[in-house]
Enzyme design. Structure first.
Site, PDB file in Angstrom:
ATOM      1  N   GLU A 177       0.824  -1.219   0.000  1.00 62.45           N
ATOM      2  CA  GLU A 177       0.000   0.000   0.000  1.00 62.45           C
ATOM      3  C   GLU A 177       0.852   1.260   0.000  1.00 62.45           C
ATOM      4  O   GLU A 177       0.682   2.144   0.848  1.00 62.45           O
ATOM      5  CB  GLU A 177      -0.952  -0.004   1.199  1.00 62.45           C
ATOM      6  CG  GLU A 177      -2.008  -1.074   1.080  1.00 62.45           C
ATOM      7  CD  GLU A 177      -3.090  -0.999   2.147  1.00 62.45           C
ATOM      8  OE1 GLU A 177      -2.851  -0.374   3.189  1.00 62.45           O
ATOM      9  OE2 GLU A 177      -4.161  -1.568   1.926  1.00 62.45           O
ATOM     10  N   GLU A 377      -5.574  -8.299  -1.062  1.00 57.77           N
ATOM     11  CA  GLU A 377      -6.278  -8.115   0.207  1.00 57.77           C
ATOM     12  C   GLU A 377      -7.721  -7.751  -0.089  1.00 57.77           C
ATOM     13  O   GLU A 377      -7.983  -6.895  -0.946  1.00 57.77           O
ATOM     14  CB  GLU A 377      -5.696  -6.955   1.036  1.00 57.77           C
ATOM     15  CG  GLU A 377      -4.397  -7.248   1.695  1.00 57.77           C
ATOM     16  CD  GLU A 377      -3.906  -6.080   2.549  1.00 57.77           C
ATOM     17  OE1 GLU A 377      -4.730  -5.361   3.148  1.00 57.77           O
ATOM     18  OE2 GLU A 377      -2.677  -5.895   2.606  1.00 57.77           O
TER      19      GLU A 377
HETATM   20  P1  P53 Z   1      -7.368  -3.071   9.571  1.00 60.32           P
HETATM   21  C1  P53 Z   1      -7.136   1.624   4.720  1.00 60.32           C
HETATM   22  C2  P53 Z   1      -7.799   1.395   3.551  1.00 60.32           C
HETATM   23  C3  P53 Z   1      -7.515   0.248   2.848  1.00 60.32           C
HETATM   24  C4  P53 Z   1      -6.553  -0.630   3.285  1.00 60.32           C
HETATM   25  O1  P53 Z   1      -7.033  -2.922   8.021  1.00 60.32           O
HETATM   26  C5  P53 Z   1      -5.859  -0.395   4.442  1.00 60.32           C
HETATM   27  C6  P53 Z   1      -6.194   0.722   5.155  1.00 60.32           C
HETATM   28  C7  P53 Z   1      -5.466   0.980   6.388  1.00 60.32           C
HETATM   29  O2  P53 Z   1      -4.183   1.312   6.021  1.00 60.32           O
HETATM   30  O3  P53 Z   1      -4.825  -1.183   4.907  1.00 60.32           O
HETATM   31  C8  P53 Z   1      -4.752  -2.573   4.766  1.00 60.32           C
HETATM   32  O4  P53 Z   1      -6.456  -4.151  10.068  1.00 60.32           O
HETATM   33  C9  P53 Z   1      -3.355  -3.040   5.212  1.00 60.32           C
HETATM   34  C10 P53 Z   1      -3.355  -4.166   6.220  1.00 60.32           C
HETATM   35  C11 P53 Z   1      -4.525  -3.987   7.156  1.00 60.32           C
HETATM   36  C12 P53 Z   1      -5.797  -4.072   6.353  1.00 60.32           C
HETATM   37  O5  P53 Z   1      -5.846  -2.995   5.439  1.00 60.32           O
HETATM   38  O6  P53 Z   1      -7.093  -1.775  10.159  1.00 60.32           O
HETATM   39  O7  P53 Z   1      -2.544  -3.431   4.130  1.00 60.32           O
HETATM   40  O8  P53 Z   1      -2.108  -4.202   6.874  1.00 60.32           O
HETATM   41  O9  P53 Z   1      -4.549  -4.882   8.220  1.00 60.32           O
HETATM   42  C13 P53 Z   1      -7.047  -4.019   7.184  1.00 60.32           C
HETATM   43  O10 P53 Z   1      -8.792  -3.478   9.643  1.00 60.32           O
END
Ligand code: P53
Length: 479
Positions: A177, A377
């Site tokens: 990211e 993801e």
């Molecule tokens: P958590 C924001 C928007 C989209 C993806 O997030 C994001 C974020 C936050 O930076 O990050 C990804 O655990 C990231 C992972 C993270 C996952 O989103 O806050 O690559 O490390 O765990 C989910 O719910």
């Protein structure tokens, strides 16, 4: 018409070293930028402490202890039928301080064992080099990626990994990211992406672009090094994709969405095309910014173009040109002119649930770049309850994934998007990145651990485990 995806499609699961490994100081590992992040909560941001303070609780230090459970966990991944597994290499396991000349053999050995264990079951490792795991020393002593020295340190780290795991790892990504750091209103993003903090009186945009330029050089140098070591390597960029919708058909809203979108596209535009887009040069000119180009940088960027684009997708955003939102209060990466979208529901953490947005994103990227895409993801953070009989039903998660996979199938089967694979986030419960909670769970495998660090670490299958196994076994035909 066919209703399944190709048998070569890489169905998998995704994690990141710092969110699940634990063992934060085991095997010679040095502290990283996330090892000084305290726990936050829903709507409560995490704090960055100066050093590791023994009086604070740091949820990533133990996480879910994959470090001590990896054989058991990988066995469960195999039972689910995963064809690939995405994780990252904790940079500070390999270079504990970050500026050493020689790597830490014990750290390298840990990933030898993890990758061999995956390959034993025919699971292809998909590896991110830097997923918010910059050695703390590089942040504190050098100022992180605002300092050009880090380009050299990252390239050294990348070369060591490429050489060591050549023959075992084919799919790589440079920075996780990489575009998250555009959100300078929330200091956690620039810190975790690049080990950078903004000092009083500094122009955040100047710091941001100077940092971004160094990250882009580091990514390009790593890509070129990887291709030199093994031309078969597939090395991707990785960006957070949060598509931005205009609130209305008012041309002002349409343009506001276009402009806000540049912050999402700037990094992949450079990583995929090999040069800066025109809108950034105009921004530098209008705002008097200097990213720090040196002689030869253009060639470096051109020589380090990526092979594919990996991205995360959780939600969409909507902007209204005259809205005034405070993004520093948001843990969903909201923009300054974000508004609620009346057509979509949101999760308990305020993340909008929008499966069509995923089809939309796949088309946007494929139209813009025409290179293979990889959804690395996607998932639903939710509270799970263990029933008295030990079972865990997670119908909302199944629903989320089912609808998103259906959108993926449309993009591939109806729109013709070239998609390598799909790895749902946090296939096993892990520490939430934005809040540091355990309570915000994504997994199909439950881990007995709570926000305060209590629990037995026992692993347990959720209902989604069997559901996803069937999805994979039928190449996505049965959702
Ligand atoms: P958590 C924001 C928007 C989209 C993806 O997030 C994001 C974020 C936050 O930076 O990050 C990804 O655990 C990231 C992972 C993270 C996952 O989103 O806050 O690559 O490390 O765990 C989910 O719910």
């Amino acid at each position: 018409m066919t209703t399944s995806l190709s048998p070569d499609f890489l169905w998998g699961g995704a994690c990141a070293a710092h969110q699940f490994e634990g063992g934060w100081n085991a095997g010679g590992k040095g502290p990283s930028v996330v090892d000084v992040l305290t726990a936050g909560a829903n709507g409560v941001p995490r704090r960055i402490t100066e050093t590791v303070d023994p009086h604070e609780f740091y949820p990533n230090h133990e996480a879910i202890d994959f470090y001590g459970h990896f054989r058991e966990d990988i066995k469960l991944f195999a039972e689910m039928g995963l064809k690939c597994f995405r994780t990252s290499i904790a940079w500070s396991r390999i270079f504990p301080q970050g500026d050493e000349l020689e790597p830490n053999e014990e750290g390298l050995k840990f990933y030898d064992e993890v990758f061999d264990e995956l390959l034993k079951y025919g699971i292809e490792p998909v590896i991110t080099l830097s997923h918010f795991e910059i050695p703390l020393h590089l942040a504190r002593t050098y100022g992180g990626f605002r300092n050009r020295k880090l380009v050299e340190f990252f390239e050294r780290f990348a070369r060591v990994c490429f050489e060591r795991y050549n023959g075992r790892v084919k799919y790589w990504m440079t920075f996780n990211e990489i575009n998250n750091q555009m959100n300078v209103d929330n200091p956690i993003f620039l810190w975790t992406n690049s080990g950078v903090t903004i000092d009083e009186g500094e122009n955040p945009q100047q710091v941001l672009y100077q940092t971004a330029h160094n990250c882009l050089l580091a990514s390009a140098k790593a890509v070129a090094a990887g291709h030199e070591i093994n031309p078969e390597f597939q090395i991707g960029a990785m960006v957070a994709m949060v598509p931005i919708y205009p609130y209305s058909c008012d041309p002002e809203d349409i343009m506001a969405a276009e402009i806000a979108g540049r912050d999402r596209f700037f990094f992949p535009d450079v990583q995929i095309r090999g040069y800066y887009p025109a809108y950034t040069f105009k921004k530098f000119e209008c705002e008097g910014l200097d990213p720090g180009f040196q002689d030869g940088d253009e060639e470096i960027l051109r020589a380090g173009k990526v092979d594919y684009l990996g991205f995360s997708y959780y939600m969409s955003n909507t902007v209204k040109h005259d809205a005034d939102t405070d993004p520093s209060k948001s843990t969903s990466g909201a923009l300054r002119n974000s508004v609620e979208n009346p057509y979509i529901k949101v999760s308990e953490w305020g993340w909008g649930i929008d499966p069509q947005g995923l089809r939309n994103s796949l088309n946007t990227f494929y139209n813009r770049y025409q290179i293979p895409l990889f959804i690395v993801e996607n998932g639903f953070g939710d509270v799970d309850t263990v029933q008295p009989d030990g079972t865990i039903d997670d119908p909302a998660r199944i629903d989320y994934l089912r609808n998103h996979i259906a959108a993926v199938k449309q993009a591939v089967l109806e729109d013709g998007v070239d998609l390598i694979g799909y790895t749902p986030w946090g296939i096993i419960d892990l520490v939430s990145f934005t809040t540091g909670e355990m309570k915000k769970r994504y997994g199909m495998i439950y881990v007995d651990r709570d926000n305060e660090g209590n629990g037995t670490m026992e692993r347990r299958k959720k209902a989604s485990f069997d559901w996803y196994r069937t999805v994979i076994a039928t190449d996505g035909a049965e959702l």
